[in-house]
Design a protein around this motif. Sequence first.
Motif, PDB file in Angstrom:
ATOM      1  N   SER A   7      45.445  39.266  36.995  1.00  0.00           N
ATOM      2  CA  SER A   7      45.185  40.690  36.811  1.00  0.00           C
ATOM      3  C   SER A   7      43.712  40.911  36.532  1.00  0.00           C
ATOM      4  CB  SER A   7      46.017  41.229  35.646  1.00  0.00           C
ATOM      5  OG  SER A   7      45.614  42.548  35.335  1.00  0.00           O
ATOM      6  N   ILE A   8      43.055  41.660  37.401  1.00  0.00           N
ATOM      7  CA  ILE A   8      41.624  41.898  37.199  1.00  0.00           C
ATOM      8  C   ILE A   8      41.357  42.924  36.106  1.00  0.00           C
ATOM      9  CG2 ILE A   8      40.948  41.141  39.504  1.00  0.00           C
ATOM     10  CD1 ILE A   8      40.695  44.096  40.292  1.00  0.00           C
ATOM     11  N   LEU A  16      33.112  42.229  39.791  1.00  0.00           N
ATOM     12  CA  LEU A  16      34.474  42.080  40.301  1.00  0.00           C
ATOM     13  C   LEU A  16      34.551  41.173  41.526  1.00  0.00           C
ATOM     14  CD1 LEU A  16      36.200  45.571  39.924  1.00  0.00           C
ATOM     15  CD2 LEU A  16      36.680  43.446  38.684  1.00  0.00           C
ATOM     16  N   GLU A  17      33.574  41.230  42.400  1.00  0.00           N
ATOM     17  CA  GLU A  17      33.608  40.333  43.565  1.00  0.00           C
ATOM     18  C   GLU A  17      33.587  38.877  43.108  1.00  0.00           C
ATOM     19  OE1 GLU A  17      31.128  39.099  47.613  1.00  0.00           O
ATOM     20  OE2 GLU A  17      30.494  40.850  46.442  1.00  0.00           O
ATOM     21  N   LYS A  18      32.712  38.561  42.184  1.00  0.00           N
ATOM     22  CA  LYS A  18      32.615  37.195  41.661  1.00  0.00           C
ATOM     23  C   LYS A  18      33.916  36.793  40.976  1.00  0.00           C
ATOM     24  CE  LYS A  18      29.956  34.395  38.377  1.00  0.00           C
ATOM     25  NZ  LYS A  18      28.846  34.431  37.375  1.00  0.00           N
ATOM     26  N   GLU A  19      34.533  37.704  40.240  1.00  0.00           N
ATOM     27  CA  GLU A  19      35.765  37.411  39.517  1.00  0.00           C
ATOM     28  C   GLU A  19      36.937  37.161  40.465  1.00  0.00           C
ATOM     29  OE1 GLU A  19      35.711  38.083  35.252  1.00  0.00           O
ATOM     30  OE2 GLU A  19      34.841  36.562  36.565  1.00  0.00           O
ATOM     31  N   VAL A  20      36.976  37.912  41.563  1.00  0.00           N
ATOM     32  CA  VAL A  20      38.014  37.690  42.570  1.00  0.00           C
ATOM     33  C   VAL A  20      37.795  36.349  43.266  1.00  0.00           C
ATOM     34  CG1 VAL A  20      38.904  38.478  44.801  1.00  0.00           C
ATOM     35  CG2 VAL A  20      38.572  40.117  42.937  1.00  0.00           C
ATOM     36  N   SER A  53      36.441  48.487  48.342  1.00  0.00           N
ATOM     37  CA  SER A  53      35.287  47.586  48.280  1.00  0.00           C
ATOM     38  C   SER A  53      35.726  46.136  48.146  1.00  0.00           C
ATOM     39  CB  SER A  53      34.397  47.972  47.092  1.00  0.00           C
ATOM     40  OG  SER A  53      33.834  49.252  47.285  1.00  0.00           O
ATOM     41  N   LEU A  54      36.727  45.883  47.304  1.00  0.00           N
ATOM     42  CA  LEU A  54      37.211  44.516  47.118  1.00  0.00           C
ATOM     43  C   LEU A  54      37.897  43.979  48.367  1.00  0.00           C
ATOM     44  CD1 LEU A  54      38.657  44.625  43.483  1.00  0.00           C
ATOM     45  CD2 LEU A  54      36.574  43.491  44.262  1.00  0.00           C
ATOM     46  N   ARG A  55      38.530  44.858  49.120  1.00  0.00           N
ATOM     47  CA  ARG A  55      39.220  44.422  50.341  1.00  0.00           C
ATOM     48  C   ARG A  55      38.253  43.780  51.329  1.00  0.00           C
ATOM     49  NH1 ARG A  55      44.114  43.076  50.823  1.00  0.00           N
ATOM     50  NH2 ARG A  55      42.714  41.287  50.669  1.00  0.00           N
ATOM     51  N   LYS A  56      37.002  44.158  51.260  1.00  0.00           N
ATOM     52  CA  LYS A  56      35.994  43.634  52.182  1.00  0.00           C
ATOM     53  C   LYS A  56      35.566  42.209  51.851  1.00  0.00           C
ATOM     54  CE  LYS A  56      34.119  48.284  52.885  1.00  0.00           C
ATOM     55  NZ  LYS A  56      32.959  49.187  52.642  1.00  0.00           N
TER      56      LYS A  56
END
Length: 216
Positions: A7-8, A16-20, A53-56
């Motif tokens: 869970s983010i 968030l990109e780095k965390e994903v 944004s995260l989907r990218k």
Amino acid sequence: MAKVAPSILSADFANLEKEVKKVEAFGVDFIHIDVMDGHFVPNITMGPCVIESLRKVTSIPFDVHLMIEKPEKYIKDFASVGADLITIHCEATCHIHRALQEVKKYGVKVGVALNPATPLCFIENILEEVDLVLIMSVNPGFGGQNFIRSSLKKISSLKKIILENNYNIKIEVDGGINENNAVEIVKAGADILVAGSAIYKSENPGDIIKKLKMIN
């Protein structure tokens, strides 16, 4: 083996990109995205633009958990930005069946969620419509809470209903899950474990993810 959905909500929102990417490296099954509106739950998080944004930056399936009032008004928005699964709370809408059908209209898998105090009888008549049932094992709104142990009985009862009726439904459990209680949660019937603090607040998130995924 259990599936794991970090869970983010417990991640660093500034990165968030780095965390994903951090959890992607360890083969997680989903990214769990909590959407909160400050009305249905006492917190506000993120909307469709963040998910878009995260989907990218990742191909991991997005497990989007709508903790918002009148979710049917926003389903199209979340489906269009890359949600692979949209879960709606039965407590958040007067017409849960209609809302579930709305999700299916966009070709997205659909789940129904139950708060800790909501009994299973609230969803018995719509189980044929869903791909997943999310059992909340904390009161929704904030990460880092302790697991509510009465959730184990609810998970077991739901698993029995699913098996007796031969439903193709996964049980997801969210709230207070860690390496110390995950075994009994899976034993009770959980298929997917949502873990936020246990993963993102750990010094070695890879080890935690590996331990959770090995449970069967």
